[in-house]
Design a protein around this motif. Structure first.
Motif, short mmCIF file in Angstrom:
data_model
loop_
_atom_site.label_atom_id
_atom_site.label_comp_id
_atom_site.label_asym_id
_atom_site.label_seq_id
_atom_site.Cartn_x
_atom_site.Cartn_y
_atom_site.Cartn_z
N SER A 59 0.64 -1.13 0.11
CA SER A 59 -0.07 -0.06 0.13
C SER A 59 0.86 1.31 0.08
O SER A 59 0.50 2.29 -0.80
CB SER A 59 -0.93 0.20 1.18
OG SER A 59 -1.89 -1.18 1.15
N VAL A 103 8.50 5.34 1.85
CA VAL A 103 7.46 5.42 2.54
C VAL A 103 6.81 4.10 3.27
O VAL A 103 7.10 3.12 2.47
CB VAL A 103 6.07 5.83 1.42
CG1 VAL A 103 4.96 6.08 2.18
CG2 VAL A 103 6.50 7.15 0.53
N SER A 104 6.66 4.24 4.50
CA SER A 104 6.54 2.95 5.26
C SER A 104 5.57 2.98 6.47
O SER A 104 6.12 4.07 7.20
CB SER A 104 7.79 2.22 5.45
OG SER A 104 7.80 1.14 6.46
N GLY A 107 8.10 1.21 9.36
CA GLY A 107 9.66 1.74 9.27
C GLY A 107 10.38 0.49 9.49
O GLY A 107 11.65 0.68 9.75
N LYS A 242 -6.87 -4.38 -1.47
CA LYS A 242 -7.70 -4.64 -0.20
C LYS A 242 -8.46 -5.92 -0.38
O LYS A 242 -8.95 -6.42 0.48
CB LYS A 242 -8.36 -3.34 0.18
CG LYS A 242 -7.91 -2.26 0.50
CD LYS A 242 -7.37 -2.23 1.85
CE LYS A 242 -5.98 -2.62 1.84
NZ LYS A 242 -5.06 -1.63 2.32
N GLU A 245 -6.57 -9.11 -0.15
CA GLU A 245 -5.91 -9.61 0.98
C GLU A 245 -6.86 -9.69 2.13
O GLU A 245 -6.69 -10.82 2.89
CB GLU A 245 -4.87 -8.50 1.59
CG GLU A 245 -5.53 -7.35 1.68
CD GLU A 245 -4.17 -6.22 2.18
OE1 GLU A 245 -3.36 -6.71 2.56
OE2 GLU A 245 -4.37 -4.99 2.25
C1 F6R Z 1 -1.53 -3.83 2.46
C2 F6R Z 1 -0.63 -3.47 3.40
C3 F6R Z 1 0.99 -3.89 3.03
C4 F6R Z 1 1.75 -3.08 3.54
C5 F6R Z 1 3.39 -3.39 3.00
C6 F6R Z 1 4.33 -2.15 3.46
O1 F6R Z 1 -2.72 -3.53 2.86
O2 F6R Z 1 -0.65 -3.32 4.64
O3 F6R Z 1 1.03 -3.99 1.61
O4 F6R Z 1 1.25 -1.84 2.95
O5 F6R Z 1 3.50 -4.51 3.67
O6 F6R Z 1 4.35 -1.94 4.76
P1 F6R Z 1 4.85 -0.70 5.60
O7 F6R Z 1 4.05 0.25 4.98
O8 F6R Z 1 5.05 -1.02 6.99
O9 F6R Z 1 6.21 -0.71 5.00
#
Ligand code: F6R
Length: 366
Positions: A59, A103-104, A107, A242, A245
């Protein structure tokens, strides 16, 4: 605590107006973005920025894709976006004065962190992290950061994290715009749209009862197609992710203009086709793509801006109308009904909404 909500995901979807307001808190003043919100030397570094490279997963990658449209339009700076697990194993060429943006939510995503560490030897201007966890590795290892303030997200599927990422990224796009010659009227209009965002998200949530009814038509489906154009293409991708999953329905997103290049062959009476139709310069193009689907008997479901929705669907098709909103924030607002759709379909199918099979909230191993 879930409180009155049946699932964390539903609670987190409904927390979004507040999460967005928190992410904007202390960052806007008198119709301006406060300088320095990206860190102490950021003003200078953003001014020097001549290109932007985004790296993220899932996402967070979709949020980055929307940012590409925003930054290129507002700041006229070239932007590339790449999935971290691909980026880290390439041999990328880095143009001069390129800003790296990761972007995470967590993190701690292994591939995103590895990409950041690898990038450090490639001569980027600086690294900026857009992140939800202040004490995370990603934030600690980046020179600049802008925190999303979604609060803890328990549901595995990203909802309020995604929407606050988009909010932070629109702040970044407008700030880059301001430093790179964006016309003052467009800048002010962008800030006004951001100020209206918490209310616009709250308005979109009011579609919940209608979407719950619509979800009944999906529970027996095995496939779905999501269509969008421009900034809404990544939103269509997020909608498809969405649905996959949490409801385990196979869903794909396409830029609507690609239909004729292959996916139209999938469309028949059994295929639900979901289109996102905001009020923007691509609406007429999207309408002709909708017509292509109609001609093949696809089951059309259109989420459209109320001010332009007339005639977009035929009586036997489904139209859900959103309150009119500004063009810049539309990708954020149109995310909301797609989250609700996947949520209600999953509930009807009886899947484990907060803890989908085979998935973990934070992917800390490759
Ligand atoms: C989808 C979802 C995942 C995260 C992906 C990255 O709903 O939650 O696709 O977006 O695992 O995670 P982060 O943003 O924590 O790096």
């Amino acid at each position: 605590e879930r409180g009155e909500y049946r699932h964390y995901m539903l609670k987190e979807i409904h927390e979004q107006p507040v999460a967005v307001a928190d992410t904007l808190e202390g960052r806007l003043l008198d119709g301006q973005i406060l300088t320095g919100i990206f860190g102490p030397q950021a003003v200078q570094l953003l001014k020097q920025t001549e290109a932007v490279q985004f790296v993220a997963c899932g996402s967070s990658y979709h949020a980055s894709m929307v940012a590409k449209y925003w930054i290129e339009a507002l700041a006229r700076i070239p932007v590339s976006v790449e999935i971290a697990s691909e980026y880290r194993y390439r041999d990328p060429v880095v143009p001069k004065n390129t800003l790296l943006v990761t972007v995470s939510q967590s993190g701690e995503t292994a591939d995103t962190l590895a990409a950041l560490r690898m990038a450090k030897s490639l001569g980027y201007l600086a690294e900026l992290a857009i992140c939800n966890v202040p004490e995370s590795s990603l934030v600690r290892e980046s020179a600049l950061c802008l925190m999303t303030r979604a609060g803890p997200e328990i549901g595995v599927a990203s909802t309020k994290a995604f929407v606050t990422q988009l909010t932070a990224l629109l702040l970044l796009a407008l700030e880059l715009g301001r430093q790179h010659g964006l016309d003052a009227t467009r800048y002010r209009d962008g800030v006004t749209q951001l100020e209206h965002l918490p209310q616009a998200v709250a308005d979109a949530l009011k579609l919940d009862p209608e979407i719950r009814v619509l979800a009944e038509r999906f529970a027996s489906k095995h496939h779905a197609l999501f269509l969008g154009r421009g900034r809404q293409f990544p939103i269509a991708m997020e909608g498809a992710l969405k649905l996959k999953e949490i409801s385990y329905i196979h869903a794909e997103a396409y830029p609507a203009g690609e239909l004729k290049h292959g996916p139209l062959a999938l469309v028949d009476e059994d295929m639900p086709v979901i289109a996102v139709a905001p009020n923007d310069h691509l609406l007429e193009k999207l309408k002709s793509n909708i017509e292509e689907v109609r001609a093949r008997g696809g089951q059309l479901i259109v989420f459209a801006d109320k001010s332009v929705s007339r005639g977009i669907t035929h009586p036997q098709e489904t139209l859900l109308e959103l309150e009119p909103c500004g063009e810049l924030i539309a990708p954020i607002v149109f995310t909301i009904p797609l989250q609700l759709l996947s949520y209600h379909v999953a509930v009807l199918k009886g899947t484990d909404v907060d803890q989908p099979r085979n998935l973990a909230k934070s992917v800390t191993v490759e």
